[in-house]
Design an enzyme around this catalytic site. Sequence first.
Site, PDB file in Angstrom:
ATOM      1  N   TYR A   4      -8.911  12.565 -14.181  1.00 48.88           N
ATOM      2  CA  TYR A   4      -8.472  12.912 -12.822  1.00 48.88           C
ATOM      3  C   TYR A   4      -9.691  13.285 -11.997  1.00 48.88           C
ATOM      4  O   TYR A   4     -10.522  14.074 -12.436  1.00 48.88           O
ATOM      5  CB  TYR A   4      -7.508  14.107 -12.860  1.00 48.88           C
ATOM      6  CG  TYR A   4      -6.133  13.727 -12.375  1.00 48.88           C
ATOM      7  CD1 TYR A   4      -5.971  13.191 -11.105  1.00 48.88           C
ATOM      8  CD2 TYR A   4      -5.016  13.876 -13.179  1.00 48.88           C
ATOM      9  CE1 TYR A   4      -4.712  12.805 -10.658  1.00 48.88           C
ATOM     10  CE2 TYR A   4      -3.770  13.503 -12.737  1.00 48.88           C
ATOM     11  CZ  TYR A   4      -3.617  12.961 -11.473  1.00 48.88           C
ATOM     12  OH  TYR A   4      -2.387  12.583 -11.038  1.00 48.88           O
ATOM     13  N   GLU A  41      -9.543  13.789  -8.212  1.00 50.42           N
ATOM     14  CA  GLU A  41      -9.170  13.913  -6.789  1.00 50.42           C
ATOM     15  C   GLU A  41     -10.321  14.524  -6.014  1.00 50.42           C
ATOM     16  O   GLU A  41     -10.960  15.477  -6.461  1.00 50.42           O
ATOM     17  CB  GLU A  41      -7.915  14.785  -6.645  1.00 50.42           C
ATOM     18  CG  GLU A  41      -6.658  14.021  -6.980  1.00 50.42           C
ATOM     19  CD  GLU A  41      -5.391  14.840  -6.789  1.00 50.42           C
ATOM     20  OE1 GLU A  41      -5.442  15.902  -6.156  1.00 50.42           O
ATOM     21  OE2 GLU A  41      -4.347  14.396  -7.281  1.00 50.42           O
ATOM     22  N   ASP A  94      -9.959  -6.911   8.892  1.00 51.38           N
ATOM     23  CA  ASP A  94      -9.468  -6.987   7.513  1.00 51.38           C
ATOM     24  C   ASP A  94     -10.035  -8.269   6.906  1.00 51.38           C
ATOM     25  O   ASP A  94      -9.615  -9.379   7.271  1.00 51.38           O
ATOM     26  CB  ASP A  94      -7.931  -7.009   7.520  1.00 51.38           C
ATOM     27  CG  ASP A  94      -7.350  -7.113   6.105  1.00 51.38           C
ATOM     28  OD1 ASP A  94      -8.095  -7.452   5.167  1.00 51.38           O
ATOM     29  OD2 ASP A  94      -6.141  -6.874   5.955  1.00 51.38           O
ATOM     30  N   THR A 141      -9.961  -6.244   0.056  1.00 51.16           N
ATOM     31  CA  THR A 141      -9.643  -6.092  -1.361  1.00 51.16           C
ATOM     32  C   THR A 141     -10.881  -6.545  -2.123  1.00 51.16           C
ATOM     33  O   THR A 141     -11.746  -7.236  -1.581  1.00 51.16           O
ATOM     34  CB  THR A 141      -8.432  -6.954  -1.772  1.00 51.16           C
ATOM     35  OG1 THR A 141      -8.648  -8.289  -1.325  1.00 51.16           O
ATOM     36  CG2 THR A 141      -7.153  -6.417  -1.172  1.00 51.16           C
ATOM     37  N   LYS A 164     -10.361 -10.769  -4.591  1.00 47.83           N
ATOM     38  CA  LYS A 164     -10.143 -12.158  -4.144  1.00 47.83           C
ATOM     39  C   LYS A 164     -11.486 -12.898  -4.225  1.00 47.83           C
ATOM     40  O   LYS A 164     -12.022 -13.037  -5.315  1.00 47.83           O
ATOM     41  CB  LYS A 164      -9.541 -12.165  -2.736  1.00 47.83           C
ATOM     42  CG  LYS A 164      -8.162 -11.489  -2.678  1.00 47.83           C
ATOM     43  CD  LYS A 164      -7.504 -11.673  -1.330  1.00 47.83           C
ATOM     44  CE  LYS A 164      -6.086 -11.128  -1.300  1.00 47.83           C
ATOM     45  NZ  LYS A 164      -5.993  -9.701  -0.962  1.00 47.83           N
ATOM     46  N   ARG A 221      -8.944  -5.568  -9.418  1.00 46.81           N
ATOM     47  CA  ARG A 221      -7.915  -5.362  -8.397  1.00 46.81           C
ATOM     48  C   ARG A 221      -8.176  -4.027  -7.695  1.00 46.81           C
ATOM     49  O   ARG A 221      -8.375  -3.002  -8.340  1.00 46.81           O
ATOM     50  CB  ARG A 221      -6.560  -5.329  -9.104  1.00 46.81           C
ATOM     51  CG  ARG A 221      -5.364  -5.390  -8.219  1.00 46.81           C
ATOM     52  CD  ARG A 221      -4.208  -5.997  -8.985  1.00 46.81           C
ATOM     53  NE  ARG A 221      -4.502  -7.386  -9.286  1.00 46.81           N
ATOM     54  CZ  ARG A 221      -4.320  -8.393  -8.416  1.00 46.81           C
ATOM     55  NH1 ARG A 221      -3.810  -8.173  -7.236  1.00 46.81           N
ATOM     56  NH2 ARG A 221      -4.635  -9.628  -8.749  1.00 46.81           N
TER      57      ARG A 221
HETATM   58  N1  DSN Z   1      -1.284 -11.018  -1.734  1.00 49.56           N
HETATM   59  C1  DSN Z   1      -2.217 -11.291  -0.683  1.00 49.56           C
HETATM   60  C2  DSN Z   1      -2.418 -12.744  -0.498  1.00 49.56           C
HETATM   61  O1  DSN Z   1      -1.963 -13.504  -1.333  1.00 49.56           O
HETATM   62  O2  DSN Z   1      -3.046 -13.130   0.465  1.00 49.56           O
HETATM   63  C3  DSN Z   1      -1.750 -10.694   0.535  1.00 49.56           C
HETATM   64  O3  DSN Z   1      -1.369  -9.380   0.285  1.00 49.56           O
END
Ligand code: DSN
Length: 413
Positions: free
Chosen positions: A58, A60, A204, A230, A233, A239
């Site tokens: 933990y 925090e 974003d 994120t 990707k 993730r």
């Molecule tokens: N899951 C993402 C995507 O496939 O673009 C969007 O949240």
Amino acid sequence: MSHADSTPTSLRQRDPDVAAWLQREDRRQASTLTLIASENHCSAAVREACSSRITDKYAEGYPSRRYYGGCEVADGLEDLARQRALRLFAGAEEANVQPHCGTTANLAALLALAGPNGRIVGMALKAGGHLSHGHDKSHTGMVFQARQYGVDAQGRIDLDEVRKVVLEHQPKVLIAGGSSYSRTIDYPAFAAIAKEVGALLLADIAHPAGLMAAGVVPSPVGIADVVTMTTHKTLRGPRGGMILCTKAVAKAIHSSVFPGAQGGPLVQQIAGKAVAFGEALQPEFRAYQQRVLDNARHLAACLQERGLDIVTGGTDNHIVLVDLRRTDVTGAEVEERALAAGLAVNKNAIPGDPRPPMVTSGLRLGTPAVTTRGFGKEQIATVADVIAGLVQRQDPDRFRPVVQGLCEAFPLP
Ligand code: DSN
């Protein structure tokens, strides 16, 4: 011998059911070509970090300001991840590596910048935006007064429309970015529109973050006040999410992530982010991202040669959005047929789609995962043959051997 000593330690011995499911996923990924634009295959080093013992901890708070003892390792890992993030995205002043995912990052950033019930403007999901940019089924559409802009008849962002919506709605935050938008976004123009009404700009970059980190497409870092993303990707990490921002808004962003939106950070994921950022700082990463881009352009061109329409006529990033309206198949049908052939793709609404979201008239394809496996133009052309054949209702079983051959010749990392 103590009880602890005799307890089986391997997952396979301890929980054969879960082990069997995970083995099945290994086999699924190995025998499937992933063309889902938001997925990738991270390295074994990233996976090792994410499965480390620090999952027990933990932590925090933030480095040197935690609510628990014993956080020196968590501090070291988080500092390392932040430092590497700032080297990777030069021009960013602050980084927060704690967001569990992109939607949490967006919600935390929007609450920091606009406040509850604040006005925001983002791109509509059906135009290529994202749920967390103010869609009415997302908390961002419930907690904020959201208005959305679309795209023009060619599928491109119309800056005049963006400006019109912004002038009418007078938002505190203007959002640029999407999840199925394949063209370059003019971030300086967005910043100028935001400035006209005193709004902050949130970019974003969840999808193209890796391409931007490598410098193969234009980046909003240094232009937007806040950049969310994120890490799994194109960036090819574990993730998770991340926020970059200016010093001016950093305090608000950090306290909106914790304690505002999240509790204890997932330190094992932060360790994985640090590993991935370290990998992304290597020269090979730039070459990889250039291949992702080249492969996407080649895929779009090959599909067009085989008679398929591509939204906007091509791509500037890793996404290829196929418009199926001139064919007699839906996005859902092709998704299912592709899986039978060994390709993972996703149905996707196209701008102005007459069909509902679970059916759609589009197919979103992406090249990050197959490029990680080593695909070049020759393999991409074969993939285009398979997709064109599936759209023409040819038997998916006919393509299974060729897809299997590619999977075996280009194994997972
Ligand atoms: N899951 C993402 C995507 O496939 O673009 C969007 O949240």
